[in-house]
Enzyme design. Structure first.
Site, PDB file in Angstrom:
ATOM      1  N   GLU A 110       0.949  -1.049   0.179  1.00 27.18           N
ATOM      2  CA  GLU A 110       0.048   0.021  -0.039  1.00 27.18           C
ATOM      3  C   GLU A 110       0.830   1.173   0.099  1.00 27.18           C
ATOM      4  O   GLU A 110       0.460   2.262  -0.574  1.00 27.18           O
ATOM      5  CB  GLU A 110      -0.718   0.040   1.173  1.00 27.18           C
ATOM      6  CG  GLU A 110      -2.045  -0.942   1.023  1.00 27.18           C
ATOM      7  CD  GLU A 110      -3.044  -1.027   2.217  1.00 27.18           C
ATOM      8  OE1 GLU A 110      -4.089  -1.149   2.051  1.00 27.18           O
ATOM      9  OE2 GLU A 110      -2.270  -1.255   3.251  1.00 27.18           O
ATOM     10  N   GLU A 131      -4.196  -9.460   3.529  1.00 24.41           N
ATOM     11  CA  GLU A 131      -5.015  -9.092   5.082  1.00 24.41           C
ATOM     12  C   GLU A 131      -6.113  -9.860   5.037  1.00 24.41           C
ATOM     13  O   GLU A 131      -6.433 -10.329   6.018  1.00 24.41           O
ATOM     14  CB  GLU A 131      -5.592  -7.703   4.602  1.00 24.41           C
ATOM     15  CG  GLU A 131      -4.386  -6.376   5.069  1.00 24.41           C
ATOM     16  CD  GLU A 131      -3.551  -6.294   3.734  1.00 24.41           C
ATOM     17  OE1 GLU A 131      -3.020  -5.124   3.966  1.00 24.41           O
ATOM     18  OE2 GLU A 131      -3.427  -6.934   2.808  1.00 24.41           O
TER      19      GLU A 131
END
Length: 257
Positions: A110, A131
């Site tokens: 990210e 995740e």
């Protein structure tokens, strides 16, 4: 110090150095935000390279060992700082490049996605947003930035099927725009950053703004934005130098003015 800022004449390096995996926590994000603020105060910086001092990891994302032992309030503050850092990178006038030389996972990817460009070292390390393996979704822009880079179907498949990419796969789908052999990594990365930093800073910054903001607008409004960004450049010293250098058949010497 886990985030070192090195400022050169026209570019800066942000060096991540928290062994063993550059997994981030509250203090890490505080240092990163402070370094980004210092960069913003220096208008002479045209390019920023985010790199790792570690051999096997670019960034493994949030440190789950620390995360699991924190209070919910502390974790929320860390997440807020992480989101603030990616926003600063994306909204900065400088061009940010992620130099990925090892595992780049979760919040690490990210962070790289917030950058304008991503170059990778050839190898067998993993790149992904895992995740979902702990029952979460990416929380620092991954679900929004990755589809804008590689397309929604590829991004969706990568996340829900718990897949990771290898560097050559990341290059093929456009997540990386360049792959560099390991033995040439340091020299070619430095050459690339120096080459960009010697470019016309005003035009590069305007190009970033035109693309980032224009992609969120209807085409007619985006074209108006392009025109508004182009007009001032026609009166810049860089433009005059570029034309003069073209006529004189030499390399231009841009000053960012």
């Amino acid at each position: 110090m886990v985030v070192e800022l090195k400022i050169h004449e026209k570019y800066a390096e942000l060096v991540l150095q928290r062994p063993p995996a550059n997994a981030y926590e509250y203090d890490f994000m505080q240092e990163l935000n402070s370094a980004l603020d210092e960069i913003q105060l220096n208008p002479g910086i045209v390019v920023v390279l985010i790199k790792s001092a570690l051999d096997r990891f670019f960034c493994a994302g949030a440190d789950l060992h620390v995360f699991g032992g924190n209070t919910p309030e502390k974790n929320k503050e860390m997440v807020r700082l992480a989101r603030l850092a990616t926003h600063k990178i994306e909204s900065s006038s400088a061009v940010f490049i992620a130099a990925i030389n090892g595992h780049c996972l979760g919040g690490g990817l990210e962070l790289a996605l917030a950058c304008d460009l991503r170059i990778g070292m050839d190898g067998t390390y993993q790149i992904g947003l895992p995740e979902i393996n702990i029952g979460l979704i990416p929380g620092n822009g991954g679900t929004q930035r990755l589809p804008r880079v590689i397309g929604s179907s590829k991004a969706f498949d990568l996340m829900i099927n718990r897949k990771n990419l290898l560097p050559d796969e990341a290059l093929t789908i456009g997540l990386f725009h360049q792959l560099i052999k390991a033995e040439m990594w340091e020299s070619e990365t430095e050459d690339y950053v120096k080459h960009l930093s010697n470019g016309p800073g005003l035009a590069m910054m305007a190009t970033k703004k035109a693309i980032k903001e224009g992609m969120q607008l209807p085409l007619d409004q985006a074209l108006e934005l392009e025109k508004a960004l182009l007009d001032p450049l026609e009166n810049s010293q860089d433009y005059k130098e570029g034309i003069k250098a073209f006529k004189e058949k030499r390399q231009p010497e841009f000053k960012g003015k």
